[in-house]
Write an enzyme that holds these catalytic residues in place. Structure first.
Site, PDB file in Angstrom:
ATOM      1  N   ASP A   1      -2.562 -22.014   3.771  1.00  0.00           N
ATOM      2  CA  ASP A   1      -3.124 -20.844   3.086  1.00  0.00           C
ATOM      3  C   ASP A   1      -3.899 -21.412   1.893  1.00  0.00           C
ATOM      4  O   ASP A   1      -3.326 -21.796   0.883  1.00  0.00           O
ATOM      5  CB  ASP A   1      -2.014 -19.897   2.626  1.00  0.00           C
TER       6      ASP A   1
ATOM      7  N   LYS B   1     -10.135 -14.966  -4.391  1.00  0.00           N
ATOM      8  CA  LYS B   1      -9.476 -15.675  -5.499  1.00  0.00           C
ATOM      9  C   LYS B   1     -10.343 -16.865  -5.915  1.00  0.00           C
ATOM     10  O   LYS B   1     -11.325 -16.692  -6.637  1.00  0.00           O
ATOM     11  CB  LYS B   1      -8.061 -16.118  -5.085  1.00  0.00           C
TER      12      LYS B   1
ATOM     13  N   PHE C   1       5.418  -2.249  -2.145  1.00  0.00           N
ATOM     14  CA  PHE C   1       5.045  -2.365  -3.551  1.00  0.00           C
ATOM     15  C   PHE C   1       3.722  -1.690  -3.871  1.00  0.00           C
ATOM     16  O   PHE C   1       3.485  -1.269  -4.998  1.00  0.00           O
ATOM     17  CB  PHE C   1       4.999  -3.846  -3.978  1.00  0.00           C
TER      18      PHE C   1
ATOM     19  N   ARG D   1       6.538  -8.623  -9.094  1.00  0.00           N
ATOM     20  CA  ARG D   1       6.742  -9.593  -8.015  1.00  0.00           C
ATOM     21  C   ARG D   1       8.235  -9.879  -7.949  1.00  0.00           C
ATOM     22  O   ARG D   1       8.720 -10.931  -8.339  1.00  0.00           O
ATOM     23  CB  ARG D   1       5.962 -10.894  -8.242  1.00  0.00           C
TER      24      ARG D   1
ATOM     25  N   PHE E   1       4.587 -14.998   1.526  1.00  0.00           N
ATOM     26  CA  PHE E   1       3.669 -14.116   0.818  1.00  0.00           C
ATOM     27  C   PHE E   1       3.637 -12.800   1.586  1.00  0.00           C
ATOM     28  O   PHE E   1       3.726 -12.791   2.813  1.00  0.00           O
ATOM     29  CB  PHE E   1       2.255 -14.707   0.658  1.00  0.00           C
ATOM     30  N   THR E   2       3.510 -11.716   0.848  1.00  0.00           N
ATOM     31  CA  THR E   2       3.697 -10.374   1.416  1.00  0.00           C
ATOM     32  C   THR E   2       2.883 -10.128   2.696  1.00  0.00           C
ATOM     33  O   THR E   2       3.455  -9.835   3.752  1.00  0.00           O
ATOM     34  CB  THR E   2       3.330  -9.322   0.358  1.00  0.00           C
TER      35      THR E   2
ATOM     36  N   TYR F   1     -27.420  -7.945  12.419  1.00  0.00           N
ATOM     37  CA  TYR F   1     -26.087  -7.771  13.003  1.00  0.00           C
ATOM     38  C   TYR F   1     -25.545  -9.113  13.496  1.00  0.00           C
ATOM     39  O   TYR F   1     -24.366  -9.422  13.334  1.00  0.00           O
ATOM     40  CB  TYR F   1     -26.128  -6.762  14.171  1.00  0.00           C
TER      41      TYR F   1
HETATM   42  N1  PM9 Z   1      -3.078 -11.882  -2.919  1.00  0.00           N
HETATM   43  C1  PM9 Z   1      -2.696 -11.031  -5.089  1.00  0.00           C
HETATM   44  O1  PM9 Z   1      -2.868 -10.140  -5.919  1.00  0.00           O
HETATM   45  C2  PM9 Z   1      -3.870  -9.562  -3.413  1.00  0.00           C
HETATM   46  C3  PM9 Z   1      -3.008  -8.578  -2.768  1.00  0.00           C
HETATM   47  S1  PM9 Z   1      -1.350  -8.416  -3.359  1.00  0.00           S
HETATM   48  C4  PM9 Z   1      -0.531  -8.380  -1.883  1.00  0.00           C
HETATM   49  O2  PM9 Z   1      -2.120 -12.111  -5.342  1.00  0.00           O
HETATM   50  C5  PM9 Z   1      -2.213 -15.395  -0.756  1.00  0.00           C
HETATM   51  C6  PM9 Z   1      -1.551 -16.576  -1.361  1.00  0.00           C
HETATM   52  C7  PM9 Z   1      -2.563 -14.310  -1.544  1.00  0.00           C
HETATM   53  C8  PM9 Z   1      -3.184 -13.172  -0.932  1.00  0.00           C
HETATM   54  C9  PM9 Z   1      -3.496 -12.027  -1.680  1.00  0.00           C
HETATM   55  C10 PM9 Z   1      -3.431 -13.219   0.454  1.00  0.00           C
HETATM   56  C11 PM9 Z   1      -4.087 -12.068   1.152  1.00  0.00           C
HETATM   57  C12 PM9 Z   1      -3.057 -14.311   1.168  1.00  0.00           C
HETATM   58  N2  PM9 Z   1      -2.455 -15.374   0.557  1.00  0.00           N
HETATM   59  O3  PM9 Z   1      -5.718  -9.855  -0.326  1.00  0.00           O
HETATM   60  O4  PM9 Z   1      -6.020 -10.000   2.112  1.00  0.00           O
HETATM   61  O5  PM9 Z   1      -2.318 -14.354  -2.850  1.00  0.00           O
HETATM   62  O6  PM9 Z   1      -7.644 -11.094   0.622  1.00  0.00           O
HETATM   63  O7  PM9 Z   1      -5.415 -12.029   0.834  1.00  0.00           O
HETATM   64  C13 PM9 Z   1      -3.214 -10.856  -3.747  1.00  0.00           C
HETATM   65  P1  PM9 Z   1      -6.237 -10.653   0.800  1.00  0.00           P
END
Ligand code: PM9
Length: 461
Positions: free
Chosen positions: A219, A262, A453, A386, A128-129, A76
């Site tokens: 980011d 990613k 979305f 998008r 970004f969303t 843990y």
């Molecule tokens: N990006 C993508 O498919 C996954 C979710 S779609 C809303 O591109 C950036 C630049 C991203 C991103 C996720 C996140 C969030 C932050 N910044 O999905 O929470 O492209 O790991 O990361 C998606 P998490």
């Protein structure tokens, strides 16, 4: 004799484990699409042939990463894998302190809660969303200060992710430096088409922000892909290693949020990293409320180990050349048959320009949502909207926001698909393009409150 085309980006790996793909009929897909409300997020994965929805968490891990999973220390507190990850983040990203999170938005949540006060502004290079939503939930207002070229799918600017320094200066003048929570800098810029920011711009932003005591939060989700573009496009970096470029990029920020799903070649994981001890203390305290103890942040030990190993693989020159080379291959093939896409071709995806692809559809007939649905219907290939659906509503007026870019993202998971798959994808896009004049738009029949979305539903007009 004609010469063969050189394939400089051939994959630097061979395949050890395979996962069968399922093909379906057009009739079957018509039904599946209807049931999913014409939203590719609502399709079942088993009904998808080639899945280009996202490169997030969909990467193939290496044998070395899988071996690391067996060394998961699931204590843990104080897991060995945490210390390995911390060491790797310090070595490759250069930040002093690490707080793991379950994925990127966990880190965005923490930094937003720590640095934003209600009424603050957060300038950044295009929204970004999830990032913007966390900034808004903390009481902030996101302000887009990206260069104008980013909103133009045909501009060939090599660094369309750059911040426009005069827009940033103007905002600071207008609201006052004490109302700027921090500057949020994405590398690369997802919503602009996976476009990079230059090293010079990162340096200039840091200089302007630090003169006024404003913090810069990077980011770093696809910063390694950004580093590749700096190496190949920015004079002076040709001979620098990807790892060194990454370190220099990070050195111009105070902290970073990271979705390891990613660049870092894992299926789950993220982190917040920073240099400031006070922010670290707060993040370490808050993470236990929302994610888990500060030495696991919502991850299993094995997940942290896979990410620690993934960092090292991700900065290898042959890996990144092949990864971006594959995306460029698809983009160039599409350009060669006259398909409108965002140029220059981005790092993680090829973005179809739905406004030019389906010019007869109004933006409120959801051209990109429609095109993503048509591509699935045609071929079983899943992509992502998008455009106006992703852009959501203005947090104050509640009206739709109308982004200039209306795009469909063909996102390539890392180390997953072959060149033959790439060719199938371009053939499918061509087939939809051939019958584009017959394509009808969509109307939204269900709209969730947050990040619509993901779950919105549509019907054909
Ligand atoms: N990006 C993508 O498919 C996954 C979710 S779609 C809303 O591109 C950036 C630049 C991203 C991103 C996720 C996140 C969030 C932050 N910044 O999905 O929470 O492209 O790991 O990361 C998606 P998490």
């Amino acid at each position: 004799m004609p010469k063969l085309e050189k394939r400089a980006w051939a994959e630097p790996f061979k395949i050890k484990v395979v996962e069968p793909l399922r093909m379906t009929t057009r009739e079957y897909r018509e039904q599946a699409l209807k049931e999913a409300g014409y939203n590719t997020f609502l399709l079942r994965s088993r009904d998808v042939y080639i899945d280009l929805l996202t490169d997030s968490g969909t990467n193939a891990m290496s044998d070395n990463q899988w071996a690391g999973m067996m060394l998961g220390d699931e204590a843990y507190a104080g897991s060995e894998n945490f210390y390995h990850l911390e060491e790797q983040v310090r070595k490759y990203y250069g930040y002093k302190y690490l707080v793991p999170t379950h994925q990127g938005r966990g880190a965005e949540h923490l930094i937003s809660q720590i640095l934003i006060k209600p009424g603050d502004f957060v300038p950044g290079n295009m929204y970004f969303t999830t990032t913007r939503l966390h900034q808004e939930l903390a009481g902030g207002t996101f302000v887009d200060v990206i260069v104008d070229e980013a909103h133009d799918s045909e501009s060939l600017h090599p660094f369309k992710g750059n911040i426009d320094l005069s827009k940033l200066a103007h905002l600071i003048d207008r609201v006052g430096a004490d109302k700027i929570a921090y500057v949020t800098v994405a590398a690369t810029v997802n919503m602009a088409g996976g476009q990079p920011i230059s090293m010079q711009n990162l340096r200039d932003v840091r200089d302007m922000a630090h003169r006024l005591d404003i913090k810069v939060v990077l980011d770093a989700t696809r910063a390694i892909e950004n580093a590749y573009f700096i190496k190949t496009r920015e004079p002076g970096f040709e001979t620098h290693s990807i790892a060194n470029i990454l370190l220099e990029m990070c050195s111009y920020s105070d902290a970073c949020t990271m979705s390891g799903k990613k660049d870092l070649l894992v299926n789950i994981g993220g982190f917040l990293a920073m240099n400031d001890r006070e922010i670290f203390e707060e993040a370490r305290n808050l993470v236990v409320v929302y994610e888990g103890l500060h030495t696991y942040g919502g991850l299993a030990g094995r997940d942290m180990e896979a990410m620690a190993r993934g960092i090292e693989e991700a900065v290898q020159e042959d890996h990144i050349r092949a990864r971006i080379g594959q995306v460029e291959y698809v983009g160039e093939r599409l350009l060669s048959i006259g398909i409108p896409i965002v140029v220059p071709i981005g790092g993680h995806a090829v973005f179809l320009d739905a406004k030019r692809f389906l010019p007869h559809l109004k933006q409120l007939e959801f051209p990109a949502q429609t095109l993503a649905a048509e591509l699935y219907l045609e071929s079983g290939i899943r992509t992502m909207e998008r455009g106006i659906v992703s852009a959501g509503r203005d947090s104050v007026t509640g009206e739709h926001t109308f982004p200039k870019l209306e795009l469909v993202r063909l996102t390539f998971p890392r180390r997953v698909y072959t060149q033959a798959h790439c060719d199938v994808v371009t053939e499918a896009v061509e087939a939809v393009h051939d019958r584009r004049h017959d394509v009808r738009g969509l109307q939204m029949v269900y709209e969730p409150k947050y990040l619509r979305f993901f779950q919105a539903k549509f019907e054909r007009i």
